[in-house]
Design a protein around this motif. Structure first.
Motif, PDB file in Angstrom:
ATOM      1  N   ALA A  24     -19.809 -77.426  -8.785  1.00 32.26           N
ATOM      2  CA  ALA A  24     -21.241 -77.560  -8.981  1.00 32.26           C
ATOM      3  C   ALA A  24     -21.577 -78.863  -9.685  1.00 32.26           C
ATOM      4  CB  ALA A  24     -21.779 -76.386  -9.785  1.00 32.26           C
ATOM      5  N   SER A  25     -22.756 -79.393  -9.374  1.00 31.18           N
ATOM      6  CA  SER A  25     -23.211 -80.646  -9.974  1.00 31.18           C
ATOM      7  C   SER A  25     -23.898 -80.446 -11.313  1.00 31.18           C
ATOM      8  CB  SER A  25     -24.156 -81.373  -9.013  1.00 31.18           C
ATOM      9  OG  SER A  25     -25.334 -80.615  -8.790  1.00 31.18           O
ATOM     10  N   ARG A  26     -24.061 -79.217 -11.750  1.00 32.33           N
ATOM     11  CA  ARG A  26     -24.690 -78.889 -13.021  1.00 32.33           C
ATOM     12  C   ARG A  26     -23.703 -78.168 -13.919  1.00 32.33           C
ATOM     13  NH1 ARG A  26     -30.378 -78.550 -12.260  1.00 32.33           N
ATOM     14  NH2 ARG A  26     -30.496 -78.113 -14.512  1.00 32.33           N
ATOM     15  N   SER A  27     -23.907 -78.299 -15.229  1.00 28.98           N
ATOM     16  CA  SER A  27     -23.056 -77.631 -16.193  1.00 28.98           C
ATOM     17  C   SER A  27     -23.521 -76.196 -16.415  1.00 28.98           C
ATOM     18  CB  SER A  27     -23.049 -78.391 -17.515  1.00 28.98           C
ATOM     19  OG  SER A  27     -24.314 -78.310 -18.147  1.00 28.98           O
ATOM     20  N   ARG A  28     -22.722 -75.438 -17.133  1.00 30.85           N
ATOM     21  CA  ARG A  28     -23.039 -74.050 -17.410  1.00 30.85           C
ATOM     22  C   ARG A  28     -24.315 -73.903 -18.236  1.00 30.85           C
ATOM     23  NH1 ARG A  28     -21.104 -70.768 -21.370  1.00 30.85           N
ATOM     24  NH2 ARG A  28     -19.577 -72.377 -21.954  1.00 30.85           N
ATOM     25  N   SER A  29     -24.708 -74.951 -18.951  1.00 29.63           N
ATOM     26  CA  SER A  29     -25.916 -74.883 -19.763  1.00 29.63           C
ATOM     27  C   SER A  29     -27.168 -74.701 -18.923  1.00 29.63           C
ATOM     28  CB  SER A  29     -26.039 -76.130 -20.635  1.00 29.63           C
ATOM     29  OG  SER A  29     -26.187 -77.293 -19.842  1.00 29.63           O
ATOM     30  N   SER A  30     -27.111 -75.091 -17.653  1.00 33.21           N
ATOM     31  CA  SER A  30     -28.259 -74.969 -16.774  1.00 33.21           C
ATOM     32  C   SER A  30     -28.030 -74.026 -15.603  1.00 33.21           C
ATOM     33  CB  SER A  30     -28.682 -76.340 -16.246  1.00 33.21           C
ATOM     34  OG  SER A  30     -27.619 -76.961 -15.545  1.00 33.21           O
ATOM     35  N   ILE A  31     -26.801 -73.568 -15.411  1.00 34.18           N
ATOM     36  CA  ILE A  31     -26.471 -72.615 -14.360  1.00 34.18           C
ATOM     37  C   ILE A  31     -26.120 -71.288 -15.005  1.00 34.18           C
ATOM     38  CG2 ILE A  31     -24.931 -72.054 -12.451  1.00 34.18           C
ATOM     39  CD1 ILE A  31     -24.539 -75.049 -12.012  1.00 34.18           C
ATOM     40  N   ASN A  32     -26.815 -70.252 -14.616  1.00 30.56           N
ATOM     41  CA  ASN A  32     -26.553 -68.928 -15.160  1.00 30.56           C
ATOM     42  C   ASN A  32     -25.504 -68.202 -14.320  1.00 30.56           C
ATOM     43  OD1 ASN A  32     -28.339 -69.262 -17.305  1.00 30.56           O
ATOM     44  ND2 ASN A  32     -30.070 -68.467 -16.137  1.00 30.56           N
ATOM     45  N   THR A  33     -25.941 -67.506 -13.298  1.00 32.16           N
ATOM     46  CA  THR A  33     -25.036 -66.732 -12.468  1.00 32.16           C
ATOM     47  C   THR A  33     -24.436 -67.589 -11.359  1.00 32.16           C
ATOM     48  OG1 THR A  33     -26.327 -64.732 -12.878  1.00 32.16           O
ATOM     49  CG2 THR A  33     -24.818 -64.693 -11.006  1.00 32.16           C
ATOM     50  N   MET A  34     -23.151 -67.393 -11.088  1.00 36.73           N
ATOM     51  CA  MET A  34     -22.510 -67.954  -9.915  1.00 36.73           C
ATOM     52  C   MET A  34     -21.895 -66.807  -9.119  1.00 36.73           C
ATOM     53  SD  MET A  34     -20.915 -71.587 -11.171  1.00 36.73           S
ATOM     54  CE  MET A  34     -21.039 -72.240  -9.507  1.00 36.73           C
ATOM     55  N   ASP A  35     -22.094 -66.852  -7.828  1.00 40.33           N
ATOM     56  CA  ASP A  35     -21.700 -65.755  -6.953  1.00 40.33           C
ATOM     57  C   ASP A  35     -20.898 -66.271  -5.769  1.00 40.33           C
ATOM     58  OD1 ASP A  35     -23.690 -63.757  -8.217  1.00 40.33           O
ATOM     59  OD2 ASP A  35     -25.065 -65.242  -7.348  1.00 40.33           O
ATOM     60  N   TRP A  36     -20.145 -65.348  -5.188  1.00 41.57           N
ATOM     61  CA  TRP A  36     -19.575 -65.534  -3.864  1.00 41.57           C
ATOM     62  C   TRP A  36     -20.140 -64.471  -2.933  1.00 41.57           C
ATOM     63  CZ3 TRP A  36     -16.854 -69.644  -2.206  1.00 41.57           C
ATOM     64  CH2 TRP A  36     -16.227 -70.445  -3.163  1.00 41.57           C
ATOM     65  N   TYR A  37     -20.656 -64.914  -1.804  1.00 40.94           N
ATOM     66  CA  TYR A  37     -21.104 -64.044  -0.733  1.00 40.94           C
ATOM     67  C   TYR A  37     -20.216 -64.272   0.481  1.00 40.94           C
ATOM     68  CZ  TYR A  37     -25.551 -62.899  -3.069  1.00 40.94           C
ATOM     69  OH  TYR A  37     -26.519 -62.434  -3.935  1.00 40.94           O
ATOM     70  N   ARG A  38     -20.283 -63.349   1.427  1.00 39.64           N
ATOM     71  CA  ARG A  38     -19.590 -63.555   2.690  1.00 39.64           C
ATOM     72  C   ARG A  38     -20.412 -62.983   3.831  1.00 39.64           C
ATOM     73  NH1 ARG A  38     -14.376 -59.478   1.938  1.00 39.64           N
ATOM     74  NH2 ARG A  38     -15.508 -57.490   2.206  1.00 39.64           N
ATOM     75  N   GLN A  39     -20.201 -63.540   5.002  1.00 43.53           N
ATOM     76  CA  GLN A  39     -20.885 -63.078   6.196  1.00 43.53           C
ATOM     77  C   GLN A  39     -19.893 -63.053   7.349  1.00 43.53           C
ATOM     78  OE1 GLN A  39     -24.407 -65.282   7.274  1.00 43.53           O
ATOM     79  NE2 GLN A  39     -25.206 -63.568   8.463  1.00 43.53           N
ATOM     80  N   ALA A  40     -19.610 -61.859   7.840  1.00 43.76           N
ATOM     81  CA  ALA A  40     -18.719 -61.672   8.972  1.00 43.76           C
ATOM     82  C   ALA A  40     -19.523 -61.717  10.266  1.00 43.76           C
ATOM     83  CB  ALA A  40     -17.980 -60.342   8.854  1.00 43.76           C
ATOM     84  N   PRO A  41     -18.860 -61.997  11.391  1.00 44.25           N
ATOM     85  CA  PRO A  41     -19.583 -62.032  12.667  1.00 44.25           C
ATOM     86  C   PRO A  41     -20.322 -60.730  12.937  1.00 44.25           C
ATOM     87  CG  PRO A  41     -17.398 -62.960  12.922  1.00 44.25           C
ATOM     88  CD  PRO A  41     -17.451 -62.360  11.543  1.00 44.25           C
TER      89      PRO A  41
END
Length: 116
Positions: A24-41
């Motif tokens: 990410a281009s931002r530090s944790r001070s400005s980013i709260n939640t980080m997630d992983w999503y997925r999409q299958a066919p």
């Protein structure tokens, strides 16, 4: 104005492991939640795992005990360690970051294919 760059996808046999990275281009001070999503066919995009600003994590039932989400603040990076992979894990995996204002930003996705 968060930019996300993902890597680590690929082809792996059932039972194998992969580690996805999202810088990410931002530090944790400005980013709260980080997630992983997925999409299958043929399926809707679904939440896989989240890591919050306080360090708490959350996982979809389908990946509990197999996947681990983590942050490296020094590198502004979130990881998804995927073990004991199954064919049903095959999908495009997307990184998401939510800033303090509540605005989400998405990576472009990385393909994970689990097949013999």
């Amino acid at each position: 104005q968060v930019q996300l760059v993902e890597s680590g996808g690929g082809l792996v046999q059932p039972g194998g492991s992969l580690r996805l990275s999202c810088v990410a281009s931002r530090s944790r001070s400005s980013i709260n939640t980080m997630d992983w999503y997925r999409q299958a066919p043929g399926k809707r995009r679904e939440l896989v795992a989240s890591v919050f600003s306080g360090g708490a994590t959350n996982y979809a039932d389908s990946v509990k005990g197999r996947f681990t989400i983590s942050r490296d603040d020094a590198k502004n990076t979130v990881y998804l360690q995927m073990n004991s992979l199954k064919p049903e894990d095959t999908a495009v995996y997307y990184c998401r970051a939510v800033v303090g204002t509540g605005v989400p930003y998405w990576g472009q996705g990385t393909q994970v294919t689990v097949s013999s």
